[in-house]
Design a protein around this motif. Structure first.
Motif, PDB file in Angstrom:
ATOM      1  N   VAL A 121       0.839  -1.207   0.000  1.00  0.00           N
ATOM      2  CA  VAL A 121       0.000   0.000   0.000  1.00  0.00           C
ATOM      3  C   VAL A 121       0.869   1.249   0.000  1.00  0.00           C
ATOM      4  O   VAL A 121       0.608   2.217  -0.728  1.00  0.00           O
ATOM      5  CB  VAL A 121      -0.975  -0.005   1.198  1.00  0.00           C
ATOM      6  N   ARG A 122       1.914   1.247   0.813  1.00  0.00           N
ATOM      7  CA  ARG A 122       2.808   2.405   0.850  1.00  0.00           C
ATOM      8  C   ARG A 122       3.441   2.637  -0.519  1.00  0.00           C
ATOM      9  O   ARG A 122       3.544   3.785  -0.984  1.00  0.00           O
ATOM     10  CB  ARG A 122       3.885   2.180   1.916  1.00  0.00           C
ATOM     11  N   ILE A 125       0.875   4.256  -2.786  1.00  0.00           N
ATOM     12  CA  ILE A 125       0.690   5.676  -2.454  1.00  0.00           C
ATOM     13  C   ILE A 125       1.857   6.500  -3.002  1.00  0.00           C
ATOM     14  O   ILE A 125       1.658   7.587  -3.565  1.00  0.00           O
ATOM     15  CB  ILE A 125       0.555   5.858  -0.930  1.00  0.00           C
ATOM     16  N   ASP A 126       3.067   5.978  -2.886  1.00  0.00           N
ATOM     17  CA  ASP A 126       4.244   6.694  -3.381  1.00  0.00           C
ATOM     18  C   ASP A 126       4.210   6.886  -4.893  1.00  0.00           C
ATOM     19  O   ASP A 126       4.860   7.811  -5.410  1.00  0.00           O
ATOM     20  CB  ASP A 126       5.519   5.947  -2.981  1.00  0.00           C
ATOM     21  N   LEU A 128       1.601   7.749  -6.585  1.00  0.00           N
ATOM     22  CA  LEU A 128       0.622   8.785  -6.914  1.00  0.00           C
ATOM     23  C   LEU A 128       1.284  10.158  -6.981  1.00  0.00           C
ATOM     24  O   LEU A 128       2.195  10.462  -6.208  1.00  0.00           O
ATOM     25  CB  LEU A 128      -0.477   8.833  -5.858  1.00  0.00           C
ATOM     26  N   TRP A 133      -5.481   9.796  -6.574  1.00  0.00           N
ATOM     27  CA  TRP A 133      -6.408   8.937  -5.828  1.00  0.00           C
ATOM     28  C   TRP A 133      -5.955   7.483  -5.807  1.00  0.00           C
ATOM     29  O   TRP A 133      -5.518   6.935  -6.823  1.00  0.00           O
ATOM     30  CB  TRP A 133      -7.802   8.994  -6.452  1.00  0.00           C
ATOM     31  N   LEU A 134      -6.112   6.862  -4.652  1.00  0.00           N
ATOM     32  CA  LEU A 134      -5.885   5.433  -4.450  1.00  0.00           C
ATOM     33  C   LEU A 134      -7.228   4.749  -4.230  1.00  0.00           C
ATOM     34  O   LEU A 134      -8.057   5.235  -3.462  1.00  0.00           O
ATOM     35  CB  LEU A 134      -5.003   5.218  -3.216  1.00  0.00           C
ATOM     36  N   VAL A 181      -5.118   1.937   5.919  1.00  0.00           N
ATOM     37  CA  VAL A 181      -4.923   3.050   4.987  1.00  0.00           C
ATOM     38  C   VAL A 181      -4.986   4.390   5.726  1.00  0.00           C
ATOM     39  O   VAL A 181      -4.223   5.313   5.436  1.00  0.00           O
ATOM     40  CB  VAL A 181      -5.957   2.989   3.851  1.00  0.00           C
ATOM     41  N   ILE A 186      -3.348   9.346   4.263  1.00  0.00           N
ATOM     42  CA  ILE A 186      -4.249   9.600   3.134  1.00  0.00           C
ATOM     43  C   ILE A 186      -5.342  10.579   3.556  1.00  0.00           C
ATOM     44  O   ILE A 186      -5.864  10.511   4.672  1.00  0.00           O
ATOM     45  CB  ILE A 186      -4.863   8.280   2.638  1.00  0.00           C
ATOM     46  N   TRP A 253     -10.850   4.201  -0.354  1.00  0.00           N
ATOM     47  CA  TRP A 253     -10.231   5.138  -1.286  1.00  0.00           C
ATOM     48  C   TRP A 253      -9.804   6.408  -0.548  1.00  0.00           C
ATOM     49  O   TRP A 253     -10.292   6.704   0.546  1.00  0.00           O
ATOM     50  CB  TRP A 253     -11.175   5.501  -2.428  1.00  0.00           C
ATOM     51  N   GLN A 255      -7.017  10.293  -1.103  1.00  0.00           N
ATOM     52  CA  GLN A 255      -6.082  11.111  -1.882  1.00  0.00           C
ATOM     53  C   GLN A 255      -4.730  11.233  -1.187  1.00  0.00           C
ATOM     54  O   GLN A 255      -4.666  11.390   0.043  1.00  0.00           O
ATOM     55  CB  GLN A 255      -6.637  12.530  -2.054  1.00  0.00           C
ATOM     56  N   ARG A 256      -3.694  11.179  -1.998  1.00  0.00           N
ATOM     57  CA  ARG A 256      -2.387  11.535  -1.478  1.00  0.00           C
ATOM     58  C   ARG A 256      -2.372  13.048  -1.213  1.00  0.00           C
ATOM     59  O   ARG A 256      -2.843  13.834  -2.030  1.00  0.00           O
ATOM     60  CB  ARG A 256      -1.290  11.180  -2.477  1.00  0.00           C
TER      61      ARG A 256
END
Length: 258
Positions: A121-122, A125-126, A128, A133-134, A181, A186, A253, A255-256
């Motif tokens: 997951v990390r 995110i990186d 993005l 958006w994830l 998450v 996030i 879901w 956002q970064r």
């Protein structure tokens, strides 16, 4: 992803994944539309499997967008011929996600196969861009314990357990995904749940039957289910008189931060 049990090179893998896509794709597309995937978006699909969402994204983002789809086995992605598409063999457990400053990163029914889902997951995110958006979609099989059939319960516990045994994980953990998450910084975090209602002979039932066919030797070798009990469960999955819950879906879901 050492020891992954559901190799996409199996001769019936495409059919098995197509059945899962038939059930999950409408929910995934609805969520993606709500999050604003559009013309020009740069998208990363991690663990793309049969490629149905990757192909849909290619049409959705158009020629000004870009879709990168990764998997440890990309054989089933080779049929996607869009010029805005790239299939990349990649293992999220061993490498950072592909560079791309992505607007949108998605993974579905992937994390329960991984020994360290937090790391994956990390890494997503990186990948993005700030403000990107994830969307993560997972499954938790707790609803199977409501069945009136002990054979079905034992079958589903043995099936799901053997699918993920190599990773040391289980298929009853996704209820923890929102908290996982949320602890990663996030923003605009949201989520929802769903569960499948399975009828014998339905596409969802066939998906689990095919998964059991692919996993049969491992299930029997584990000693968790005899051949007779396994065949009894498969007969239930083929009977239109049998109804039960399948897995419970958990979607998260966010956002970064910009």
């Amino acid at each position: 992803m050492a020891g992954y049990a559901l190799d996409n090179s199996w001769d019936r893998a495409k059919r098995r994944l197509a059945l899962l896509e038939q059930y999950l794709d409408p929910m995934t597309k609805r969520r993606m539309n709500a999050l604003g995937v559009c013309q020009g978006s740069r998208c990363l699909e991690v663990g793309a499997g049969g490629g149905s969402i990757a192909a849909w994204l290619c049409d959705k983002v158009g020629l000004t967008g870009r879709v990168v789809a990764t998997d440890i086995n990309i054989e089933l992605l080779k049929s996607i011929e869009s010029i805005n598409f790239e299939a990349r063999q990649h293992d999220i457990t061993k490498e950072n996600a592909p560079d791309g400053d992505f607007d949108f990163v998605h993974a579905r029914w992937l994390l329960h196969h991984l020994p360290e889902p937090e790391l994956a997951v990390r890494r997503m995110i990186d990948a993005l861009r700030p403000g990107g958006w994830l969307l993560l979609e997972e499954v938790d099989f707790f609803p199977v314990h409501t069945s009136t059939s002990q054979v079905y319960i034992d079958f589903m516990v043995a099936l799901t357990g053997n699918v993920v045994r190599a990773s040391g994980r289980d298929c009853f953990w996704a209820r923890a995904l929102p908290g996982l998450v949320a602890g990663m910084g996030i923003q605009q975090l949201g989520g929802e749940g769903d569960f499948s209602l399975l009828r014998g002979g339905s596409p969802v039932a066939e998906f689990f039957s095919l998964t059991a066919e692919q996993m049969r030797e491992r299930m029997l070798a584990s000693g968790e289910l005899s051949a007779e009990r396994l065949d009894e469960a498969l007969a239930l999955l083929d009977s239109p008189n049998f109804w039960a819950f399948g897995g419970g879906g958990v979607a998260v879901w966010g956002q970064r931060p910009s």
